[in-house]
Motif scaffolding. Structure first.
Motif, PDB file in Angstrom:
ATOM      1  N   LEU A 129      11.901  -1.876  -2.800  1.00 54.48           N
ATOM      2  CA  LEU A 129      10.438  -1.803  -3.233  1.00 54.48           C
ATOM      3  C   LEU A 129       9.697  -2.658  -2.117  1.00 54.48           C
ATOM      4  N   ILE A 130       8.445  -2.051  -1.654  1.00 52.67           N
ATOM      5  CA  ILE A 130       7.454  -3.043  -0.866  1.00 52.67           C
ATOM      6  C   ILE A 130       6.313  -2.995  -1.639  1.00 52.67           C
ATOM      7  N   ILE A 131       5.914  -3.887  -2.403  1.00 51.71           N
ATOM      8  CA  ILE A 131       4.770  -4.011  -3.301  1.00 51.71           C
ATOM      9  C   ILE A 131       3.722  -4.947  -2.877  1.00 51.71           C
ATOM     10  N   GLY A 132       2.564  -4.963  -3.561  1.00 50.45           N
ATOM     11  CA  GLY A 132       1.484  -5.818  -3.577  1.00 50.45           C
ATOM     12  C   GLY A 132       0.267  -5.053  -3.346  1.00 50.45           C
ATOM     13  N   ASP A 133      -0.995  -5.843  -3.181  1.00 47.30           N
ATOM     14  CA  ASP A 133      -2.237  -5.143  -3.207  1.00 47.30           C
ATOM     15  C   ASP A 133      -2.442  -4.374  -2.092  1.00 47.30           C
ATOM     16  N   THR A 134      -3.491  -3.577  -1.934  1.00 44.07           N
ATOM     17  CA  THR A 134      -3.546  -2.787  -0.773  1.00 44.07           C
ATOM     18  C   THR A 134      -4.066  -3.505   0.402  1.00 44.07           C
ATOM     19  N   ARG A 135      -3.932  -3.282   1.582  1.00 44.70           N
ATOM     20  CA  ARG A 135      -4.387  -3.993   2.726  1.00 44.70           C
ATOM     21  C   ARG A 135      -3.770  -5.208   2.897  1.00 44.70           C
ATOM     22  N   VAL A 136      -2.533  -5.628   2.647  1.00 45.54           N
ATOM     23  CA  VAL A 136      -2.023  -6.892   2.790  1.00 45.54           C
ATOM     24  C   VAL A 136      -0.954  -6.645   3.936  1.00 45.54           C
ATOM     25  N   GLY A 137      -0.597  -5.308   4.190  1.00 46.94           N
ATOM     26  CA  GLY A 137       0.226  -5.177   5.312  1.00 46.94           C
ATOM     27  C   GLY A 137       1.682  -4.480   5.017  1.00 46.94           C
ATOM     28  N   LYS A 138       1.724  -3.702   4.023  1.00 40.88           N
ATOM     29  CA  LYS A 138       2.940  -3.307   3.481  1.00 40.88           C
ATOM     30  C   LYS A 138       3.431  -2.232   4.444  1.00 40.88           C
ATOM     31  N   THR A 139       2.508  -1.327   4.558  1.00 39.05           N
ATOM     32  CA  THR A 139       2.835  -0.055   5.671  1.00 39.05           C
ATOM     33  C   THR A 139       2.966  -0.626   6.953  1.00 39.05           C
ATOM     34  N   SER A 140       2.289  -1.589   7.600  1.00 35.86           N
ATOM     35  CA  SER A 140       2.572  -2.453   8.669  1.00 35.86           C
ATOM     36  C   SER A 140       3.909  -3.082   8.806  1.00 35.86           C
ATOM     37  N   LEU A 141       4.132  -3.469   7.818  1.00 37.17           N
ATOM     38  CA  LEU A 141       5.636  -4.134   7.548  1.00 37.17           C
ATOM     39  C   LEU A 141       6.762  -3.070   7.894  1.00 37.17           C
ATOM     40  N   VAL A 142       6.432  -2.075   7.143  1.00 36.08           N
ATOM     41  CA  VAL A 142       7.702  -1.036   7.283  1.00 36.08           C
ATOM     42  C   VAL A 142       7.734  -0.432   8.668  1.00 36.08           C
ATOM     43  N   HIS A 143       6.373  -0.259   9.181  1.00 33.33           N
ATOM     44  CA  HIS A 143       6.386   0.284  10.548  1.00 33.33           C
ATOM     45  C   HIS A 143       7.008  -0.542  11.801  1.00 33.33           C
ATOM     46  N   ARG A 144       6.734  -2.012  11.535  1.00 34.36           N
ATOM     47  CA  ARG A 144       7.115  -2.895  12.328  1.00 34.36           C
ATOM     48  C   ARG A 144       8.850  -3.191  12.284  1.00 34.36           C
ATOM     49  N   TYR A 145       9.283  -3.255  11.084  1.00 36.01           N
ATOM     50  CA  TYR A 145      10.706  -3.460  10.886  1.00 36.01           C
ATOM     51  C   TYR A 145      11.509  -2.271  11.194  1.00 36.01           C
ATOM     52  N   VAL A 146      11.066  -0.987  10.816  1.00 37.27           N
ATOM     53  CA  VAL A 146      11.962   0.078  11.210  1.00 37.27           C
ATOM     54  C   VAL A 146      11.675   0.638  12.457  1.00 37.27           C
ATOM     55  N   HIS A 147      10.442   0.703  13.042  1.00 37.15           N
ATOM     56  CA  HIS A 147      10.131   1.330  14.302  1.00 37.15           C
ATOM     57  C   HIS A 147       9.583   0.368  15.515  1.00 37.15           C
ATOM     58  N   GLU A 148       9.506  -0.924  15.089  1.00 34.65           N
ATOM     59  CA  GLU A 148       9.355  -1.977  16.138  1.00 34.65           C
ATOM     60  C   GLU A 148       7.985  -1.513  16.736  1.00 34.65           C
ATOM     61  N   LYS A 149       6.981  -1.205  15.786  1.00 31.09           N
ATOM     62  CA  LYS A 149       5.818  -0.966  16.462  1.00 31.09           C
ATOM     63  C   LYS A 149       4.720  -1.532  15.292  1.00 31.09           C
ATOM     64  N   PHE A 150       3.601  -1.744  16.049  1.00 28.38           N
ATOM     65  CA  PHE A 150       2.294  -2.262  15.292  1.00 28.38           C
ATOM     66  C   PHE A 150       1.096  -1.609  15.886  1.00 28.38           C
ATOM     67  N   PHE A 151       0.565  -1.126  14.596  1.00 27.63           N
ATOM     68  CA  PHE A 151      -0.835  -0.387  15.001  1.00 27.63           C
ATOM     69  C   PHE A 151      -2.059  -1.305  13.953  1.00 27.63           C
ATOM     70  N   LYS A 152      -3.222  -1.311  14.572  1.00 29.82           N
ATOM     71  CA  LYS A 152      -4.240  -2.037  13.703  1.00 29.82           C
ATOM     72  C   LYS A 152      -4.576  -1.376  12.624  1.00 29.82           C
ATOM     73  N   CYS A 153      -4.589  -0.186  12.717  1.00 31.74           N
ATOM     74  CA  CYS A 153      -5.270   0.654  11.637  1.00 31.74           C
ATOM     75  C   CYS A 153      -4.319   1.596  10.757  1.00 31.74           C
ATOM     76  N   TYR A 154      -4.321   1.756   9.553  1.00 30.01           N
ATOM     77  CA  TYR A 154      -3.257   2.616   8.775  1.00 30.01           C
ATOM     78  C   TYR A 154      -4.357   3.132   7.765  1.00 30.01           C
ATOM     79  N   LYS A 155      -3.890   4.509   7.300  1.00 28.79           N
ATOM     80  CA  LYS A 155      -4.613   5.082   6.193  1.00 28.79           C
ATOM     81  C   LYS A 155      -3.979   4.373   5.016  1.00 28.79           C
ATOM     82  N   ASN A 156      -4.634   4.370   3.813  1.00 28.29           N
ATOM     83  CA  ASN A 156      -4.016   3.921   2.617  1.00 28.29           C
ATOM     84  C   ASN A 156      -2.828   4.779   2.237  1.00 28.29           C
ATOM     85  N   THR A 157      -1.664   4.287   1.524  1.00 31.45           N
ATOM     86  CA  THR A 157      -0.696   4.883   1.220  1.00 31.45           C
ATOM     87  C   THR A 157      -1.248   5.446   0.020  1.00 31.45           C
TER      88      THR A 157
END
Length: 215
Positions: A11-39
């Protein structure tokens, strides 16, 4: 030699906008984007790690929405979890204070087979930014008193301590699997000292929004 797969739901949990989706993309796809839509609800991705010559560890990462309206669904999302990442933003005092609520919610809804809490690591994200609004002493105290396996400063943007923190969590889950017994569809041995070679499963992005895939 016979090969063994170990599958863990994380599980990846925490408040919105703390970087959860960014973490998943960085770890899995080795990419970082400045903007994400809320999960919306929960997204998921799969990360495959070569644990040894004969073993593969697969981490099924569940990116749980941080908005208040989705917290009533956490019991469903948490089902079957083997480990957890709890994140906060070091520039947001409120996101750190919310970690108490998230950890209590996690501990009340998912346990290991022996009745103990699932291993959870606390990530102080956006450590590349300043000034911090949370003291490291407060983070250290909260981590120890709340039963986290560890806490780490991370920066998804700079790719700082991302793989390292996930490695710590994976080691704990593998150790628990050995101690509590292994399901028939998973391997029966492991080596904590083996180096990890990270790979994206099948080489393809695998994040997709989940709405009807939870049991």
């Amino acid at each position: 030699m016979e090969s063994h797969d170990h599958l863990f739901k994380v599980l990846i949990i925490g408040d919105t906008r703390v970087g959860k989706t960014s973490l998943v993309h960085r770890y899995v796809h080795e990419k970082f984007f400045k903007c994400y839509k809320n999960t919306v609800g929960v997204d998921f991705a799969l990360k495959a790690l070569t644990w040894s010559d004969t073993e593969t560890v697969r981490l099924q990462l569940w990116d749980i929405a941080g908005q208040e309206r989705f917290t009533s669904m956490t019991r469903i999302y948490y089902k079957g979890a083997s480990g957890c990442v709890l994140m906060f933003d070091v520039t947001s005092t409120s996101s750190f204070h919310s970690c108490q609520k998230w950890k209590e919610d996690l501990d009340s809804k998912v346990l290991q087979v022996d009745g103990n809490r699932v291993p959870c690591i606390l990530l102080a994200n956006k450590c590349d930014l300043s000034p911090w609004q949370v003291s490291k002493e407060d983070v250290e105290t909260f981590s120890k008193t709340s039963g986290f396996i560890a806490w780490m400063e991370t920066s998804v943007k700079d790719n700082r301590n991302i793989a390292e923190s996930m490695r710590i969590l994976a080691e704990n889950m593998m150790a628990n699997q050995s101690a509590f017994g292994t399901p028939e569809n998973q391997g029966t041995s492991f080596k904590l000292s083996s180096p990890v070679t990270a790979k994206v499963a099948n080489g393809d992005p695998c994040c997709s929004t989940m709405r009807n895939l939870v049991e």
